[in-house]
Design a protein around this motif. Sequence first.
Motif, PDB file in Angstrom:
ATOM      1  N   VAL A   1      39.824  40.470  43.247  1.00  0.00           N
ATOM      2  CA  VAL A   1      40.548  39.419  43.920  1.00  0.00           C
ATOM      3  C   VAL A   1      40.355  39.647  45.499  1.00  0.00           C
ATOM      4  CG1 VAL A   1      42.390  39.101  42.264  1.00  0.00           C
ATOM      5  CG2 VAL A   1      42.821  40.651  44.395  1.00  0.00           C
ATOM      6  N   GLU A   2      40.163  38.564  46.099  1.00  0.00           N
ATOM      7  CA  GLU A   2      39.993  38.531  47.567  1.00  0.00           C
ATOM      8  C   GLU A   2      41.429  37.930  48.121  1.00  0.00           C
ATOM      9  OE1 GLU A   2      37.288  36.140  50.897  1.00  0.00           O
ATOM     10  OE2 GLU A   2      37.431  35.346  48.700  1.00  0.00           O
ATOM     11  N   PRO A   3      41.867  38.579  49.064  1.00  0.00           N
ATOM     12  CA  PRO A   3      43.137  38.226  49.909  1.00  0.00           C
ATOM     13  C   PRO A   3      42.990  36.939  50.531  1.00  0.00           C
ATOM     14  CG  PRO A   3      42.772  40.541  50.092  1.00  0.00           C
ATOM     15  CD  PRO A   3      41.682  40.112  49.519  1.00  0.00           C
TER      16      PRO A   3
ATOM     17  N   PHE B   1      45.149  30.282  36.127  1.00  0.00           N
ATOM     18  CA  PHE B   1      44.870  29.838  37.508  1.00  0.00           C
ATOM     19  C   PHE B   1      44.022  30.887  38.107  1.00  0.00           C
ATOM     20  CE2 PHE B   1      48.345  26.820  36.568  1.00  0.00           C
ATOM     21  CZ  PHE B   1      47.597  25.497  36.780  1.00  0.00           C
ATOM     22  N   ASN B   2      43.230  30.505  39.126  1.00  0.00           N
ATOM     23  CA  ASN B   2      42.399  31.452  39.829  1.00  0.00           C
ATOM     24  C   ASN B   2      43.199  32.170  41.129  1.00  0.00           C
ATOM     25  OD1 ASN B   2      40.224  31.713  38.202  1.00  0.00           O
ATOM     26  ND2 ASN B   2      39.140  29.896  39.350  1.00  0.00           N
TER      27      ASN B   2
ATOM     28  N   GLU C   1      42.885  35.304  45.607  1.00  0.00           N
ATOM     29  CA  GLU C   1      41.993  34.396  44.551  1.00  0.00           C
ATOM     30  C   GLU C   1      41.216  35.385  43.679  1.00  0.00           C
ATOM     31  OE1 GLU C   1      38.821  30.744  44.346  1.00  0.00           O
ATOM     32  OE2 GLU C   1      39.633  31.557  46.303  1.00  0.00           O
ATOM     33  N   ILE C   2      41.209  35.069  42.534  1.00  0.00           N
ATOM     34  CA  ILE C   2      40.238  35.861  41.566  1.00  0.00           C
ATOM     35  C   ILE C   2      38.820  35.783  41.645  1.00  0.00           C
ATOM     36  CG2 ILE C   2      39.727  36.473  39.280  1.00  0.00           C
ATOM     37  CD1 ILE C   2      42.509  35.455  38.447  1.00  0.00           C
ATOM     38  N   LEU C   3      38.045  36.857  42.129  1.00  0.00           N
ATOM     39  CA  LEU C   3      36.470  36.613  42.112  1.00  0.00           C
ATOM     40  C   LEU C   3      35.915  36.522  40.801  1.00  0.00           C
ATOM     41  CD1 LEU C   3      36.018  38.332  45.502  1.00  0.00           C
ATOM     42  CD2 LEU C   3      36.086  36.000  45.262  1.00  0.00           C
ATOM     43  N   ARG C   4      36.347  37.768  39.992  1.00  0.00           N
ATOM     44  CA  ARG C   4      35.796  37.911  38.754  1.00  0.00           C
ATOM     45  C   ARG C   4      36.692  38.941  37.867  1.00  0.00           C
ATOM     46  NH1 ARG C   4      32.826  42.869  37.982  1.00  0.00           N
ATOM     47  NH2 ARG C   4      32.973  44.052  40.209  1.00  0.00           N
ATOM     48  N   TYR C   5      36.542  38.622  36.730  1.00  0.00           N
ATOM     49  CA  TYR C   5      37.362  39.408  35.930  1.00  0.00           C
ATOM     50  C   TYR C   5      36.437  40.692  35.402  1.00  0.00           C
ATOM     51  CZ  TYR C   5      40.847  35.843  34.812  1.00  0.00           C
ATOM     52  OH  TYR C   5      41.943  35.148  34.891  1.00  0.00           O
ATOM     53  N   ILE C   6      37.100  41.841  35.571  1.00  0.00           N
ATOM     54  CA  ILE C   6      36.373  43.206  35.253  1.00  0.00           C
ATOM     55  C   ILE C   6      36.662  43.656  33.971  1.00  0.00           C
ATOM     56  CG2 ILE C   6      36.244  45.610  35.923  1.00  0.00           C
ATOM     57  CD1 ILE C   6      37.159  44.679  38.808  1.00  0.00           C
ATOM     58  N   ASN C   7      37.836  43.433  33.536  1.00  0.00           N
ATOM     59  CA  ASN C   7      38.176  43.570  31.968  1.00  0.00           C
ATOM     60  C   ASN C   7      39.140  42.718  31.496  1.00  0.00           C
ATOM     61  OD1 ASN C   7      38.712  44.809  29.494  1.00  0.00           O
ATOM     62  ND2 ASN C   7      39.968  46.619  30.275  1.00  0.00           N
TER      63      ASN C   7
ATOM     64  N   ILE D   1      50.081  44.782  41.577  1.00  0.00           N
ATOM     65  CA  ILE D   1      49.723  44.076  40.573  1.00  0.00           C
ATOM     66  C   ILE D   1      49.712  42.590  40.900  1.00  0.00           C
ATOM     67  CG2 ILE D   1      52.063  43.221  39.545  1.00  0.00           C
ATOM     68  CD1 ILE D   1      51.010  43.832  36.598  1.00  0.00           C
ATOM     69  N   PHE D   2      48.596  41.685  40.281  1.00  0.00           N
ATOM     70  CA  PHE D   2      48.271  40.429  40.738  1.00  0.00           C
ATOM     71  C   PHE D   2      49.053  39.523  39.820  1.00  0.00           C
ATOM     72  CE2 PHE D   2      45.422  36.693  40.494  1.00  0.00           C
ATOM     73  CZ  PHE D   2      45.648  36.349  41.883  1.00  0.00           C
ATOM     74  N   LEU D   3      49.819  38.556  40.182  1.00  0.00           N
ATOM     75  CA  LEU D   3      50.644  37.726  39.493  1.00  0.00           C
ATOM     76  C   LEU D   3      49.934  36.251  39.470  1.00  0.00           C
ATOM     77  CD1 LEU D   3      54.261  38.820  40.659  1.00  0.00           C
ATOM     78  CD2 LEU D   3      52.728  39.389  38.435  1.00  0.00           C
ATOM     79  N   ALA D   4      49.436  35.781  38.313  1.00  0.00           N
ATOM     80  CA  ALA D   4      48.898  34.435  38.309  1.00  0.00           C
ATOM     81  C   ALA D   4      49.543  33.681  37.116  1.00  0.00           C
ATOM     82  CB  ALA D   4      47.256  34.472  38.109  1.00  0.00           C
ATOM     83  N   ALA D   5      49.731  32.238  37.334  1.00  0.00           N
ATOM     84  CA  ALA D   5      50.426  31.307  36.269  1.00  0.00           C
ATOM     85  C   ALA D   5      49.388  30.932  34.897  1.00  0.00           C
ATOM     86  CB  ALA D   5      51.217  30.223  36.934  1.00  0.00           C
ATOM     87  N   GLN D   6      50.012  30.759  33.929  1.00  0.00           N
ATOM     88  CA  GLN D   6      49.155  30.379  32.736  1.00  0.00           C
ATOM     89  C   GLN D   6      48.970  28.694  33.238  1.00  0.00           C
ATOM     90  OE1 GLN D   6      50.488  33.571  29.539  1.00  0.00           O
ATOM     91  NE2 GLN D   6      50.203  31.197  29.006  1.00  0.00           N
TER      92      GLN D   6
END
Length: 777
Positions: free
Chosen positions: A112-114, A67-68, A97-103, A48-53
């Motif tokens: 995401v791109e590692p 955050f991306n 890093e998030i490249l785009r939101y699929i859903n 799972i990808f963990l990113a902060a608000q």
Amino acid sequence: MDEKKFIHIPLLPLRGLIVFPGMVIHLDVGRKKSIQSLEKAMMNDKHIFLAAQKESAIDDPTTEQIFNIGTVAKINQMLKLPNGTMRVLVEGVHRAEILRYINEEEQFFVEVEPLEDKEENSNKEIALMRALIEQFEYYSQMSKKISKETLASVTDIEVPGRLTDMIASNIPLKQSDKQALLETINVEERLQLLLSIISNEKEVLELERKIGKRVKKSMEETQKEYYLREQMKAIQKELGDKDGRNGEIAEIRKMIEEKQLPDNIHKLVEKELARYERVPQTSAESSVIRNYIDWVLSLPWTEETEDNLDLHHAEKILNEDHYGLEKVKERVLEYLAVQQLTNSLKGPILCLVGPPGVGKTSLARSIARAIDRKFVRISLGGVRDEAEIRGHRRTYVGALPGRIIQGMKKASTINPVFLLDEIDKMSNDFRGDPSSAMLEVLDPEQNNTFSDHYLEETYDLSKVMFVATANNLATIPQPLLDRMEIISIPGYTEVEKTHIAKQHLITKQLKENGLKKGQLQIRDEGLIKLIRRYTREAGVRGLERQIASICRKAARMIVGEKKNKVIVTEKQLETLLGKPRFRYGLMEEEDQVGTATGLAYTASGGDILSIEVSLAVGKGKLTLTGKLGDVMKESAQAAFSYIRSRVNELRIEEDFHEKYDVHIHVPEGATPKDGPSAGITMATALVSALTGRPVKREVGMTGEITLRGRVLPIGGLKEKSLSAHRSGITTIIIPKDNEKDLDDIPESVRNELRFIPVTHLDEVLQHALSEEYYESN
């Protein structure tokens, strides 16, 4: 670009938490979208990808609020709790890093791109690692919150990127700092950034330690002082001095502790109390110090009343207490509305200007009642010593604070409505200029640090709502006038006076003279005659005195003649008050030659001015009488010169100035008169006398005249119009430039008057002079 580098993975937004690679942590997940992301991850490969608000308070974040850059983590364990939340154990794997939101509807699913650490394995990185470990060891010794096991595991790490992530996850940092470390891919830069952050944290810990030592030392000194005082009490008790001065000092100290004083004032009072303890009681200085302490403790420093910002309540109170005065009421309601929106408005400084008796002082009291503030009033009439405002220094015998600080003591709050009554009556002499001292009081940029000589400490007046009153703006210095918002209260119309008398004055005087409502009745026609024939004023003070006189006579009739009720009609008014003092309507009873009616503006409101011109055989001498000022004399000379230049157009004898002496007189010679606004009135009276054409009796006029016959604007049009209306005049000639002031005149008066705007004296003569001719002198 290599397609294998991109990963499709569920996203779990974190609130106030950032997970680094290699970090193992428990998370409690309760939001619906987040739970669905977890379930999706468990169905796939448990990643799972963990990113902060960006804002942790937001419950349902959008893509822009996350955050991306974050961390791809592996779910090692998941447990469903009874309250519906999920507890998961995750381990950070690597940055991405998030490249785009699929859903982003049911759950967040992203591509995401590692991101791989950029390590150079240079000597500089090795040096930075050693410095970082050294700082971390020092930090762990100071904070006492990092275990020895954690410290040992950190010092064993040889990979620089892994070292930064391990340290960052074990020290309490701000979210912005942690996110900056997570987003720094270059390892050397990350080492330098973390080294800078730890250095700052180390300085903060050192400051905390110093503060802790200082507090401990202060507590030890307090305990020592307490112990010594208890010993002193025991000694005094043995000596038989049970209370004495120490009881007084203990009482003062208790007052100091109970009163919420600012830090600087608290230190000042403690210092003065220590002096008071040391000074012998018989010394003169002892009473000076005690008075000073009493003054400081009696002043409000933090006590504040809560404003009632309900506009409807304020408007109701203002309308109850005063009839009319719409501009002032509107300004108070504006103040309340702005304070509701900002909650930090500095107190406005209003100056109510108008003749005596129009309700300036009582209006300020109503403002205080409308917004639930304390009210305090000081009179500045006759004040000529600067020390009256700023106070005397304590070196003087009988020194006291100034009137401002004395008023604050009476108010007992730091935000009263403070009335500066009769601000135009201040004077100055060799003892200083009090109006200059008032500049600091009335300047919103300075009065938060008002300096009183007696206090020797600044006092905050910024929350005070100052209201000043004045009869005449001409006597107020310009710098002081510039600091106030001027609101003019010119006077009341006859309709307004009738309403005020019915609603307020009669009720008040009945109560003060012990009469009940049904024992005295003043009929409408009697009240109107009372206003017209027994008073002539802009305000209602004289009217109230006459009503009080009627009440006293009615009280005597009820007590002496055993009457149950006294009814005052128009005829009975003369029986009670004697013959009328004034003639209602001062306009001429018929058109007159050489007499014109002007309109004047005085400190007591508007008035009408009759200007008379007579011609006598002579040699062209111009005589001016009636106690005229220099400006008014110059207006007469300007009018005379203009008429001489236009003798042909006005059909006047060319050599009149050689054949006749001209005498211009303004009646009521004991009253000083000055101002340029009588220019066209004098010119009209002169032309009337020289041509034999009478001036229309129903016409009043005001305006300044130039040598070319132009009519210039004047001031006080509202007051002048009210006086004309009272006097029965129906037509007023005004300068064209004064048309903008017509809106200030009450509608009831404006509808009964005809205003003729003019730009030249020819227009004035056309409207003011009758077509009839009489024999000229």
